[in-house]
Design a protein around this motif. Structure first.
Motif, short mmCIF file in Angstrom:
data_model
loop_
_atom_site.label_atom_id
_atom_site.label_comp_id
_atom_site.label_asym_id
_atom_site.label_seq_id
_atom_site.Cartn_x
_atom_site.Cartn_y
_atom_site.Cartn_z
N LEU A 1 -42.25 49.18 25.66
CA LEU A 1 -43.60 49.62 25.42
C LEU A 1 -43.35 51.03 25.15
O LEU A 1 -42.64 51.90 25.61
CB LEU A 1 -44.31 49.72 26.78
N THR A 2 -43.83 51.39 23.81
CA THR A 2 -43.58 52.62 23.37
C THR A 2 -45.04 53.71 23.11
O THR A 2 -46.08 52.97 22.60
CB THR A 2 -42.77 52.51 22.07
N ARG A 3 -44.88 54.89 23.23
CA ARG A 3 -46.09 55.68 23.19
C ARG A 3 -46.36 55.68 21.49
O ARG A 3 -45.48 56.04 20.83
CB ARG A 3 -46.09 57.03 23.74
N THR A 4 -47.50 55.38 20.98
CA THR A 4 -47.74 55.36 19.60
C THR A 4 -49.07 56.13 19.40
O THR A 4 -49.65 56.26 20.59
CB THR A 4 -47.60 53.92 18.81
N ASP A 5 -49.65 56.27 18.25
CA ASP A 5 -50.93 56.78 18.17
C ASP A 5 -52.04 55.83 18.32
O ASP A 5 -53.23 56.16 17.99
CB ASP A 5 -50.99 57.57 16.76
N THR A 6 -51.58 54.58 18.44
CA THR A 6 -52.61 53.39 18.57
C THR A 6 -52.65 52.64 19.87
O THR A 6 -53.57 51.55 19.81
CB THR A 6 -52.48 52.52 17.35
N ASN A 7 -51.75 53.05 20.65
CA ASN A 7 -51.76 52.09 21.86
C ASN A 7 -52.22 52.82 23.20
O ASN A 7 -51.48 52.28 24.30
CB ASN A 7 -50.50 51.31 22.06
N ALA A 8 -52.73 53.96 23.07
CA ALA A 8 -53.24 54.64 24.38
C ALA A 8 -53.84 53.65 25.45
O ALA A 8 -53.24 54.14 26.87
CB ALA A 8 -54.21 55.72 24.13
N HIS A 9 -54.51 52.72 25.14
CA HIS A 9 -55.15 52.00 26.14
C HIS A 9 -54.18 51.03 26.96
O HIS A 9 -54.19 51.01 28.01
CB HIS A 9 -56.23 51.02 25.60
N ILE A 10 -53.00 50.61 26.28
CA ILE A 10 -51.91 49.86 26.85
C ILE A 10 -51.08 50.82 27.68
O ILE A 10 -50.80 50.19 28.91
CB ILE A 10 -51.15 49.12 25.66
N VAL A 11 -50.80 51.98 27.22
CA VAL A 11 -50.14 52.96 28.01
C VAL A 11 -50.70 53.28 29.24
O VAL A 11 -49.91 53.38 30.31
CB VAL A 11 -49.40 54.15 27.33
N GLU A 12 -51.99 53.56 29.15
CA GLU A 12 -52.82 53.82 30.54
C GLU A 12 -52.79 52.74 31.34
O GLU A 12 -52.74 52.85 32.64
CB GLU A 12 -54.11 53.89 30.00
N ALA A 13 -52.84 51.54 31.15
CA ALA A 13 -52.80 50.19 31.64
C ALA A 13 -51.50 50.14 32.53
O ALA A 13 -51.24 49.56 33.71
CB ALA A 13 -53.32 49.27 31.21
N ALA A 14 -50.51 50.06 31.73
CA ALA A 14 -49.13 49.68 32.16
C ALA A 14 -47.77 50.75 31.99
O ALA A 14 -46.91 50.48 32.17
CB ALA A 14 -48.65 48.27 31.09
N GLY A 15 -48.48 51.92 31.48
CA GLY A 15 -47.36 52.88 31.41
C GLY A 15 -46.54 53.37 32.51
O GLY A 15 -45.16 53.29 32.68
N ALA A 16 -47.12 53.18 33.64
CA ALA A 16 -46.45 53.65 34.99
C ALA A 16 -45.37 52.67 35.36
O ALA A 16 -44.20 53.10 35.81
CB ALA A 16 -47.38 54.19 35.92
#
Length: 259
Positions: free
Chosen positions: A201-216
């Motif tokens: 899982l990588t931070r990109t300019d299009t996946n903020a919603h995924i990072v918010e849900a699973a980033g931690a």
């Protein structure tokens, strides 16, 4: 971009070379395209539906960018894309198979065996056949020039698994076997290398919603204690696709911060 200290910059040997980056209109593909352009390469930016985003990136890169539509599910798409690149610069030195078709592969609250055939078959065919067709289309050009780099973007899901990602994982895992065998075939005809990169899982300019849900969750698993950003993954892709890489081939390389 690799830097030794703060003074010397590694010569990637990409000046004047032509790179095709599929799925370059956003996300990881955009960072990869920028990375190659920063090293002096001419970059073919492909898109499937979002021409406007690809055009914005082309303006940013300048006259060393060409925008071309490429749909992985179209049988003639690969040949048309390679023809456009050859007409533009007369060469294709690097192919980055980054584009992906997610497809309709999940049934909410249901098992993978309930996914309708038209959903999972389309996911497998587009992702596997699209990458293989495009690799087949550039291979004769690379063999003729006795130089080339293939970099296939996979996912750690192919290695680690994920409930709900069965068919996406199957498609990405297929690239591993193809790349390793292609490396042996292509390497016999010159300085031609083929590798797979597995981002987590990588931070990109299009996946903020995924990072918010699973980033931690994924940050906690990583040895570096955080998610990588798109430029960090792109740096590995650019190196593998460069002339500075002289011996890494047939490998599947995980780039996820040590998770």
């Amino acid at each position: 971009m690799f830097r030794a200290g703060s003074v010397n910059r590694m010569d990637m040997g990409l000046e004047g070379r032509t790179v095709i980056v599929t799925g370059a209109s956003g996300g990881l593909g955009r960072a990869i395209a920028r990375g190659f352009a920063a090293e002096g390469a001419s970059v073919v930016l492909t898109y499937s539906t979002s021409r406007a985003e690809a055009d914005k990136l082309a303006v940013e890169i300048g006259d060393r960018a060409l925008v071309s539509r490429y749909d992985m599910s179209e049988e003639q798409g690969a040949a048309a894309l390679v023809s456009a690149a050859l007409e533009w610069t007369g060469r294709v030195d690097v192919l980055v198979n980054n584009a992906v078709v997610w497809g309709s592969t999940a049934v909410p609250e249901g098992p993978f065996e309930r996914v309708p055939d038209d959903g999972w078959v389309a996911t497998l065919r587009a992702n596997v056949e699209g990458a293989v067709r495009l690799s087949r289309a550039v291979a004769p050009v690379m063999r003729a020039h006795r130089f080339g780099r293939l970099v296939h973007i996979s996912s750690t899901i192919a290695a680690d698994g994920m409930a709900g990602g069965e068919y996406y994982a199957a498609a990405k895992a297929a690239l591993h076997g193809f790349s390793r065998s292609a490396a042996r075939s292509l390497g016999a005809d010159g300085d031609i290398l083929s590798n797979v990169v597995l981002p987590g899982l990588t931070r990109t300019d299009t996946n903020a919603h995924i990072v918010e849900a699973a980033g931690a969750h994924y940050s906690a698993l990583a040895a570096v204690g955080r998610l990588l950003d798109a430029d960090e993954v792109a740096g590995a892709v650019v190196y593998l696709g460069s002339a500075a890489n002289t011996g890494i081939t047939g490998q599947a390389i995980t780039v996820n911060g040590g998770a």
